[in-house]
Design a protein around this motif. Structure first.
Motif, PDB file in Angstrom:
ATOM      1  N   ASN A 162       0.835  -1.205   0.000  1.00  0.00           N
ATOM      2  CA  ASN A 162       0.000   0.000   0.000  1.00  0.00           C
ATOM      3  C   ASN A 162       0.872   1.258   0.000  1.00  0.00           C
ATOM      4  OD1 ASN A 162      -2.367  -1.443  -0.030  1.00  0.00           O
ATOM      5  ND2 ASN A 162      -2.770  -1.216   2.160  1.00  0.00           N
ATOM      6  N   ALA A 163       2.009   1.181   0.662  1.00  0.00           N
ATOM      7  CA  ALA A 163       2.900   2.337   0.734  1.00  0.00           C
ATOM      8  C   ALA A 163       3.497   2.683  -0.629  1.00  0.00           C
ATOM      9  CB  ALA A 163       4.024   2.065   1.733  1.00  0.00           C
ATOM     10  N   LEU A 164       3.438   1.756  -1.576  1.00  0.00           N
ATOM     11  CA  LEU A 164       3.984   2.003  -2.913  1.00  0.00           C
ATOM     12  C   LEU A 164       3.026   2.806  -3.794  1.00  0.00           C
ATOM     13  CD1 LEU A 164       5.426  -1.542  -3.733  1.00  0.00           C
ATOM     14  CD2 LEU A 164       6.654   0.446  -2.826  1.00  0.00           C
ATOM     15  N   GLU A 165       1.783   2.850  -3.400  1.00  0.00           N
ATOM     16  CA  GLU A 165       0.783   3.522  -4.225  1.00  0.00           C
ATOM     17  C   GLU A 165       0.888   5.035  -4.104  1.00  0.00           C
ATOM     18  OE1 GLU A 165      -3.201   1.983  -4.608  1.00  0.00           O
ATOM     19  OE2 GLU A 165      -2.672   0.468  -3.113  1.00  0.00           O
ATOM     20  N   THR A 166       0.568   5.684  -5.189  1.00  0.00           N
ATOM     21  CA  THR A 166       0.492   7.150  -5.198  1.00  0.00           C
ATOM     22  C   THR A 166      -0.933   7.509  -5.581  1.00  0.00           C
ATOM     23  OG1 THR A 166       1.348   7.070  -7.446  1.00  0.00           O
ATOM     24  CG2 THR A 166       2.925   7.582  -5.706  1.00  0.00           C
ATOM     25  N   PRO A 167      -1.806   7.684  -4.578  1.00  0.00           N
ATOM     26  CA  PRO A 167      -3.227   7.900  -4.874  1.00  0.00           C
ATOM     27  C   PRO A 167      -3.518   9.140  -5.703  1.00  0.00           C
ATOM     28  CG  PRO A 167      -2.808   7.946  -2.496  1.00  0.00           C
ATOM     29  CD  PRO A 167      -1.508   7.685  -3.175  1.00  0.00           C
ATOM     30  N   ALA A 168      -2.738  10.177  -5.576  1.00  0.00           N
ATOM     31  CA  ALA A 168      -3.022  11.409  -6.313  1.00  0.00           C
ATOM     32  C   ALA A 168      -2.702  11.288  -7.798  1.00  0.00           C
ATOM     33  CB  ALA A 168      -2.227  12.558  -5.714  1.00  0.00           C
ATOM     34  N   LYS A 169      -2.031  10.247  -8.188  1.00  0.00           N
ATOM     35  CA  LYS A 169      -1.625  10.071  -9.586  1.00  0.00           C
ATOM     36  C   LYS A 169      -2.835  10.024 -10.525  1.00  0.00           C
ATOM     37  CE  LYS A 169       1.777   7.320 -12.008  1.00  0.00           C
ATOM     38  NZ  LYS A 169       2.617   6.138 -11.940  1.00  0.00           N
ATOM     39  N   ALA A 170      -3.897   9.350 -10.085  1.00  0.00           N
ATOM     40  CA  ALA A 170      -5.077   9.219 -10.942  1.00  0.00           C
ATOM     41  C   ALA A 170      -6.014  10.410 -10.818  1.00  0.00           C
ATOM     42  CB  ALA A 170      -5.821   7.937 -10.583  1.00  0.00           C
ATOM     43  N   GLY A 171      -5.765  11.285  -9.893  1.00  0.00           N
ATOM     44  CA  GLY A 171      -6.660  12.423  -9.688  1.00  0.00           C
ATOM     45  C   GLY A 171      -7.770  12.068  -8.714  1.00  0.00           C
ATOM     46  N   PHE A 172      -8.516  13.070  -8.318  1.00  0.00           N
ATOM     47  CA  PHE A 172      -9.581  12.871  -7.346  1.00  0.00           C
ATOM     48  C   PHE A 172     -10.787  12.224  -8.001  1.00  0.00           C
ATOM     49  CE2 PHE A 172     -13.399  14.499  -5.149  1.00  0.00           C
ATOM     50  CZ  PHE A 172     -13.225  13.819  -3.955  1.00  0.00           C
ATOM     51  N   ASP A 173     -11.334  11.212  -7.330  1.00  0.00           N
ATOM     52  CA  ASP A 173     -12.529  10.525  -7.810  1.00  0.00           C
ATOM     53  C   ASP A 173     -13.696  10.982  -6.936  1.00  0.00           C
ATOM     54  OD1 ASP A 173     -14.506   8.853  -8.694  1.00  0.00           O
ATOM     55  OD2 ASP A 173     -13.586   7.008  -7.939  1.00  0.00           O
ATOM     56  N   PRO A 174     -14.609  11.807  -7.451  1.00  0.00           N
ATOM     57  CA  PRO A 174     -15.708  12.319  -6.621  1.00  0.00           C
ATOM     58  C   PRO A 174     -16.606  11.218  -6.062  1.00  0.00           C
ATOM     59  CG  PRO A 174     -15.664  13.418  -8.774  1.00  0.00           C
ATOM     60  CD  PRO A 174     -14.631  12.349  -8.792  1.00  0.00           C
ATOM     61  N   THR A 175     -16.685  10.083  -6.740  1.00  0.00           N
ATOM     62  CA  THR A 175     -17.544   9.003  -6.241  1.00  0.00           C
ATOM     63  C   THR A 175     -16.921   8.301  -5.025  1.00  0.00           C
ATOM     64  OG1 THR A 175     -16.567   7.383  -7.740  1.00  0.00           O
ATOM     65  CG2 THR A 175     -18.518   8.581  -8.529  1.00  0.00           C
TER      66      THR A 175
END
Length: 196
Positions: free
Chosen positions: A41-54
């Motif tokens: 999980n620490a390897l993921e970069t959540p902001a890479k895909a952008g914000f998902d409003p859902t």
């Protein structure tokens, strides 16, 4: 992110101190394998895909079905996972060598020899006492170490199988079905290419 366990000072006393041996293996497994999901999980970069409003309308944790970046996964395997496994393999191999070698410094050798001598002098009459033939000699510390190592190698195999299953699911398609082949391939990649 967890770092691979460093190799403890290898000497016969480390191996015969089964508490130290088991503690080293336990700490190494707990920092890498037992927390493999958190490490990945620490390897993921959540902001890479952008914000998902859902994402704000969903209850509970996010699904873990999406895969992690292949480059980050490969770096984790090469720099953290495989070195940790290799270190534990080195310790288990060294201690197996100690367990199968003669042990002239065994502190209980004289005591065992005295027990064997006393057993040879015993009179065994199973008609009078059906238990009189029973004799359970004291186990040599090399035999005890070998027994512990067999158990620890079984644990190691199960832990690695479980870890590799999670890594394969989270990191995507791998050319290796089993952890043994993946580790062997990593070892080969680290061998110096000899050119005289």
């Amino acid at each position: 992110m967890a770092q691979p366990s460093s190799l403890p000072p290898l000497n016969p006393q480390f191996c015969f101190s089964t508490t130290a041996l088991r503690e080293f293996l336990r700490l190494s497994r707990s920092s890498i394998d037992d927390t493999i999901t958190q490490n990945l999980n620490a390897l993921e970069t959540p902001a890479k895909a952008g914000f998902d409003p859902t994402s704000t309308s969903r209850l509970g944790p996010r699904p873990q079905s999406h895969q992690i970046d292949a480059v980050a996964c490969q770096a984790f395997k090469n720099k953290v996972l495989f070195p940790s496994w290799q270190t534990r393999s080195d310790v288990l191999s060294y201690c197996t060598l100690v367990a199968t070698s003669p042990d002239p410094d065994d502190p209980e050798m004289a005591l065992r020899e005295a027990e064997m001598e006393k057993n040879r002098e015993r009179v065994v009459d199973e008609r009078l006492d059906p238990y009189s033939a029973r004799f359970f000699p004291r186990e040599a510390r090399t035999e005890n170490l070998a027994s512990i190592l067999r158990m620890e190698m079984g644990v190691e195999s199960i832990v690695r199988y479980r870890t590799w299953d999670i890594v394969r699911r989270r990191c995507g398609v791998s050319t290796h079905d089993g952890w043994e082949a993946a580790l062997a391939d990593w070892r080969r990649s680290r061998e110096p290419t000899g050119g005289n």
